[in-house]
Design an enzyme around this catalytic site. Structure first.
Site, PDB file in Angstrom:
ATOM      1  N   GLU A 106       0.670  -1.120  -0.019  1.00  0.00           N
ATOM      2  CA  GLU A 106       0.078  -0.029   0.054  1.00  0.00           C
ATOM      3  C   GLU A 106       0.970   1.141  -0.045  1.00  0.00           C
ATOM      4  OE1 GLU A 106      -2.287  -1.535   3.504  1.00  0.00           O
ATOM      5  OE2 GLU A 106      -3.948  -1.290   2.237  1.00  0.00           O
ATOM      6  N   GLU A 126      -3.343  -9.554   3.958  1.00  0.00           N
ATOM      7  CA  GLU A 126      -4.326  -9.190   5.200  1.00  0.00           C
ATOM      8  C   GLU A 126      -5.472 -10.249   5.326  1.00  0.00           C
ATOM      9  OE1 GLU A 126      -3.378  -6.854   2.717  1.00  0.00           O
ATOM     10  OE2 GLU A 126      -2.653  -5.074   3.715  1.00  0.00           O
TER      11      GLU A 126
HETATM   12  C1  3H9 Z   1      -0.980  -4.725   7.310  1.00  0.00           C
HETATM   13  O1  3H9 Z   1      -0.316  -4.287   6.489  1.00  0.00           O
HETATM   14  C2  3H9 Z   1      -2.489  -3.902   7.429  1.00  0.00           C
HETATM   15  C3  3H9 Z   1      -2.467  -2.759   6.308  1.00  0.00           C
HETATM   16  O2  3H9 Z   1      -3.265  -3.402   5.349  1.00  0.00           O
HETATM   17  C4  3H9 Z   1      -3.174  -1.758   7.012  1.00  0.00           C
HETATM   18  C5  3H9 Z   1      -2.702  -0.861   8.307  1.00  0.00           C
HETATM   19  C6  3H9 Z   1      -3.681   0.234   8.807  1.00  0.00           C
HETATM   20  N1  3H9 Z   1       4.421  -7.270  11.829  1.00  0.00           N
HETATM   21  O3  3H9 Z   1       7.774 -14.965   8.881  1.00  0.00           O
HETATM   22  P1  3H9 Z   1       9.101 -14.849   9.418  1.00  0.00           P
HETATM   23  C7  3H9 Z   1       8.085 -11.181  12.468  1.00  0.00           C
HETATM   24  S1  3H9 Z   1      -1.338  -6.095   8.281  1.00  0.00           S
HETATM   25  C8  3H9 Z   1       5.087  -7.899  13.197  1.00  0.00           C
HETATM   26  O4  3H9 Z   1       9.455 -16.024  10.278  1.00  0.00           O
HETATM   27  P2  3H9 Z   1      10.056 -15.221   6.822  1.00  0.00           P
HETATM   28  C9  3H9 Z   1       7.721 -12.500  12.691  1.00  0.00           C
HETATM   29  O5  3H9 Z   1       6.653 -12.758  13.726  1.00  0.00           O
HETATM   30  C10 3H9 Z   1       0.247  -7.008   7.719  1.00  0.00           C
HETATM   31  N2  3H9 Z   1       5.961  -8.616  13.013  1.00  0.00           N
HETATM   32  O6  3H9 Z   1      10.195 -14.504   8.252  1.00  0.00           O
HETATM   33  C11 3H9 Z   1       8.660 -13.279  13.191  1.00  0.00           C
HETATM   34  O7  3H9 Z   1       9.318 -12.963  14.569  1.00  0.00           O
HETATM   35  P3  3H9 Z   1      10.170 -13.869  15.645  1.00  0.00           P
HETATM   36  C12 3H9 Z   1       0.351  -7.600   6.478  1.00  0.00           C
HETATM   37  C13 3H9 Z   1       6.351  -9.468  11.836  1.00  0.00           C
HETATM   38  O8  3H9 Z   1      11.653 -14.787   6.149  1.00  0.00           O
HETATM   39  C14 3H9 Z   1      10.017 -12.298  12.271  1.00  0.00           C
HETATM   40  O9  3H9 Z   1       9.321 -11.251  11.979  1.00  0.00           O
HETATM   41  N3  3H9 Z   1       1.534  -8.236   5.845  1.00  0.00           N
HETATM   42  C15 3H9 Z   1       5.657  -9.183  10.791  1.00  0.00           C
HETATM   43  O10 3H9 Z   1       9.893 -16.433   6.889  1.00  0.00           O
HETATM   44  C16 3H9 Z   1      10.390 -13.208  10.967  1.00  0.00           C
HETATM   45  O11 3H9 Z   1       9.161 -13.616  10.385  1.00  0.00           O
HETATM   46  C17 3H9 Z   1       1.902  -9.413   6.496  1.00  0.00           C
HETATM   47  O12 3H9 Z   1       0.730 -10.190   6.635  1.00  0.00           O
HETATM   48  C18 3H9 Z   1       4.722  -7.928  10.662  1.00  0.00           C
HETATM   49  N4  3H9 Z   1       4.139  -7.657   9.733  1.00  0.00           N
HETATM   50  O13 3H9 Z   1       9.038 -14.373   6.134  1.00  0.00           O
HETATM   51  C19 3H9 Z   1       3.095 -10.166   6.236  1.00  0.00           C
HETATM   52  N5  3H9 Z   1       5.948  -9.978   9.876  1.00  0.00           N
HETATM   53  O14 3H9 Z   1      11.259 -14.028  14.842  1.00  0.00           O
HETATM   54  C20 3H9 Z   1       3.589 -10.972   7.425  1.00  0.00           C
HETATM   55  C21 3H9 Z   1       6.791 -10.811  10.143  1.00  0.00           C
HETATM   56  O15 3H9 Z   1      10.271 -13.006  16.544  1.00  0.00           O
HETATM   57  N6  3H9 Z   1       4.886 -11.457   7.326  1.00  0.00           N
HETATM   58  N7  3H9 Z   1       7.306 -10.443  11.560  1.00  0.00           N
HETATM   59  O16 3H9 Z   1       9.352 -15.097  15.460  1.00  0.00           O
HETATM   60  C22 3H9 Z   1       5.072 -12.653   6.447  1.00  0.00           C
HETATM   61  O17 3H9 Z   1       4.299 -13.079   5.675  1.00  0.00           O
HETATM   62  C23 3H9 Z   1       6.549 -13.053   6.601  1.00  0.00           C
HETATM   63  O18 3H9 Z   1       7.070 -12.798   7.852  1.00  0.00           O
HETATM   64  C24 3H9 Z   1       7.475 -12.529   5.549  1.00  0.00           C
HETATM   65  C25 3H9 Z   1       9.111 -13.080   5.841  1.00  0.00           C
HETATM   66  C26 3H9 Z   1       7.225 -13.311   4.217  1.00  0.00           C
HETATM   67  C27 3H9 Z   1       7.745 -11.037   5.299  1.00  0.00           C
END
Ligand code: 3H9
Length: 701
Positions: A106, A126
């Site tokens: 976004e 999301e």
């Molecule tokens: C959003 O954006 C809402 C908006 O539309 C509007 C807002 C107004 N936040 O997955 P990993 C942490 S909603 C906080 O193992 P990978 C995760 O917990 C969001 N923490 O790595 C982990 O912590 P720990 C939409 C996050 O390399 C560490 O980072 N976005 C977030 O296998 C490593 O993560 C998503 O849904 C976060 N957003 O994969 C994307 N993301 O080491 C969510 C990760 O302490 N994220 N962490 O356990 C992912 O899909 C994967 O993390 C990503 C990397 C593909 C990025």
């Protein structure tokens, strides 16, 4: 220190988001970006701005933790960044590598231009957290990519790879070489052009055929059963088509806020963090590294063994598959080949990939061929004596340091490990779920003496197989099947009291389960339980409460779906359960046998009697230390037993009901029914009395 760096590369200001590990939009990031944009616009020698991420990606979206935490007062938000970009007279270019997800995409779409490296992915995931995008994604993406592509991305949550994103118009340029260099050159060039620069909000939406929305609703009906978020996503994209941009954004925000506050979203966010927590084993630090697994072995080419061999092959690990007879081996290899061919026919596998996987599996009838395997999984008959015999043979042929695992669903893996004491540190359990090449759950059974390194290696192998490995202790049925006994048990007991099978199954299906318990028993085969009861009774099936109907059905040769008769009747070629008066009569016979009277059941009682034993037994498993955390139990049920993700798993859901309410009912049912699975768990009692949830318990550990 600022979370956003500011540097000048010639005439271009480069803003670098640096918030490891994934550049989520935590407090401080929006502020840093807004300040960077203001500074760049104030500096005369700057004509364009590049926004880039440090580390492994661009921006992974909002910081998900802050959906349950207060955002600091006065701190900038997404809306401020977007307003700053759109008001910037100097063009802003997003430079994407790794991932631009959710609020990350976004943010990029609110920039004037986007460039990307070929390996990056962009998406709006999301929906997997129980809400639609909330920072204009549902309004800008359809303008850039067209309604159909945007709708598909937003409703499915699936990201697009860079080339597809470029093709769809989401990004302006794919940069083959160094991203920063390419982005700076691109931005410098745009900076020399007269403004105003393009803004996604100004693009006119064209949609000739509005039927795409209803078609999507129809399409997701089965998968999104019980959920709100996928439909909310469709509504938001509809708003993009129907309303002027700013009104569309306001509508999106309204829907987003309702969804974020829902039980569904709380559950899905719980699952997101649960999956990440499950990889961590308390007491085992990052210094314990998984060993290299260059070769694997699987013993038994039946349904399970074949599926496990496919998992190794899919993970790129050569595997030797052993069977006792050539005939069984050929049959097993035939099934494997057909499984791959089916995937190929569905377009989910190329011929080359299939050939490569098949080439990685070496069939043999000689156990000696396992001598060079680094890990060997046995998937032979589920009987302690047979398992021990196999382990004795493995002891003779396997490399001294090979990891030896038993694919068992109930047996005491410590006893198996103790049968070859010299190797006890190398023995553990791997409980795959059927079909093993499809199901995501893998229970990794931690024996008393297994070394940390071997445990970590087995977890890593599970991840390489794209499974969700969950550590469980050694107890009867481990986490999943131990809890299942209460669930199946209570369903079987209720039919003796007058609840109709279809009523029970309908209540549980409507709750969100993939299937009701009696339909699952028919699918799994009633003969499995019957054979266990016969073993327990020395040849004559035991007949405690809940066994009467099932025993009679098995005596009639009604083993479930495979004989087209069980608790239900199944027409030829159909899996639809049809109630059967013969079964109704058996339930009356059961009532007479146990001296009960049939009575009417309401939905609430059925729900409680099916689900509360899961929670009660789950609490015992946790209390005994056979699960590392309550959230692991949730993942087991979601990924292995058809529990709805959007309910967050049984332990999370218990918190939604209130542990006190659950505990009181457990006590009441224990009082009236008395079965073991109702004996109140001390941990459930404690948490209920303290007004806590299982999540509180996990946090305190
Ligand atoms: C959003 O954006 C809402 C908006 O539309 C509007 C807002 C107004 N936040 O997955 P990993 C942490 S909603 C906080 O193992 P990978 C995760 O917990 C969001 N923490 O790595 C982990 O912590 P720990 C939409 C996050 O390399 C560490 O980072 N976005 C977030 O296998 C490593 O993560 C998503 O849904 C976060 N957003 O994969 C994307 N993301 O080491 C969510 C990760 O302490 N994220 N962490 O356990 C992912 O899909 C994967 O993390 C990503 C990397 C593909 C990025």
């Amino acid at each position: 220190m600022s979370m956003v760096g500011y540097e000048k590369h010639g005439s271009v200001a480069v803003l670098t988001v640096d918030n490891p590990p994934v550049n989520a939009m935590s407090p401080g990031v929006p502020k840093g970006i807004c300040e960077g944009v203001a500074r760049a616009n104030a500096e005369d020698d700057v004509n364009a701005i590049v926004l880039i991420g440090a580390g492994r990606g661009f921006i992974a979206g909002a910081d998900i933790r802050y959906f349950s935490l207060p955002w600091p007062d006065g701190e900038e938000k997404f809306a401020d960044i977007i307003a700053a970009f759109e008001a910037s007279p100097k063009p802003v270019v997003a430079a994407i590598h790794g991932h631009a997800l959710g609020g990350g995409l976004e943010t990029a779409m609110a920039c004037h231009y986007r460039v990307i490296v070929p390996s990056a992915r962009v998406g709006q995931p999301e929906v997997n957290l129980g809400f639609p995008p909330g920072a204009g994604g549902t309004q800008r993406l359809p303008r850039l990519a067209g309604v159909k592509v945007a709708l598909d991305m937003i409703v499915s949550g699936r990201p697009l790879k860079a080339p597809k994103a470029a093709e769809a118009g989401i990004v302006d340029k794919v940069i083959e070489g160094d991203l920063l260099e390419g982005a700076v050159a691109f931005a410098a060039e745009k900076g020399t052009q007269d403004g105003p620069h393009q803004r996604a909000r100004d693009i006119e939406i064209k949609l000739e055929d509005r039927s795409v929305f209803d078609a999507m609703r129809e399409n997701i009906k089965r998968k999104a059963r019980g959920m709100r978020a996928p439909y909310a996503c469709i509504e938001c994209v509809e708003a993009a088509v129907d309303l002027p941009f700013d009104e569309g954004v306001a509508r999106e925000r309204e829907i987003f806020e309702v969804c974020v506050a829902s039980d569904e979203s709380r559950a899905m966010r719980h699952v997101f963090f649960a999956e990440r927590a499950a990889r961590k084993i308390p007491g085992i630090g990052k210094d314990v590294k998984p060993r290299t697994i260059a070769k694997a072995g699987v013993l038994g080419a039946g349904t399970m063994g074949g599926g496990i061999a496919m998992n190794f092959a899919n993970a790129g690990i050569p595997v030797t598959l052993v069977e006792q007879s050539q005939e069984n081996l050929d049959r097993g290899m035939g099934v494997i080949e057909r499984n791959y061919a089916n995937t190929l026919a569905k377009g989910r596998l190329s011929q080359d990939a299939m050939d490569a996987c098949m080439a990685r599996i070496t069939p043999t009838v000689s156990m000696e061929d396992l001598g060079d395997a680094d890990i060997i999984i046995e998937a032979v008959f589920e009987l302690m004596a047979v398992k021990k015999e196999v382990f004795a043979k493995l002891d003779a042929v396997a490399k001294p340091d090979a990891i030896l695992t038993s694919n068992t669903s109930y047996l005491d893996v410590n006893e198996i490990a103790d049968s070859i004491p010299g190797r006890a540190g190398n023995v553990l359990g791997t409980h795959f779920f059927s079909p093993a090449n499809v199901m995501r759950l893998l229970e990794v059974v931690r024996t008393d003496n297994v070394s940390d390194e071997n445990l970590v290696t087995t977890m890593a192998i599970g991840q390489a197989m794209r499974k969700l490995p969950i550590v469980t202790g050694v107890c009867h049925g481990f986490i999943g099947n131990r809890m299942l006994e209460g669930y199946f048990g209570e369903a079987s007991i209720m039919i003796e009291e007058g609840a109709r099978p279809l009523h029970i199954d309908t209540v549980m299906y409507e709750y969100g389960m993939a299937m009701g318990p009696l339909a699952v028993m028919d699918l799994a085969g009633l003969d499995i339980g019957w054979s266990k009861r016969k073993d327990a009774g020395g040849g004559v099936a035991t007949e405690g409460r809940g066994a009467f109907v099932s025993n009679r059905l098995c005596e009639m040769g009604r083993f479930g779906q495979k004989t087209r008769r069980g608790f239900y009747v199944y027409e030829e070629g159909s899996r639809r359960p049809v109630p059967d008066p013969e079964v109704d009569q058996l339930t009356l016979d059961a009532a007479a046998h146990y001296g009960l009277e049939h009575r009417e059941f309401n939905d609430q009682e059925i729900l409680e009697r099916c689900l509360y034993p899961l929670i009660n037994i789950g609490a015992d498993i946790l209390h005994e230390g056979h699960a590392l955390r309550a959230s692991d139990i949730d993942l087991v049920y979601i990924n292995g037993y058809g529990f709805p993700t959007w309910r967050g798993g049984p332990m999370h859901w218990a918190g939604t009901v209130g542990l006190n309410a659950v505990y009181e009912k457990v006590c009441a049912y224990h009082e009236t029914l008395g079965f073991d699975h109702w004996k109140p768990s001390p941990l459930l009692k404690k948490l209920a009395e303290e007004g806590k949830t299982f999540e509180d318990y996990d946090k305190e550990q």
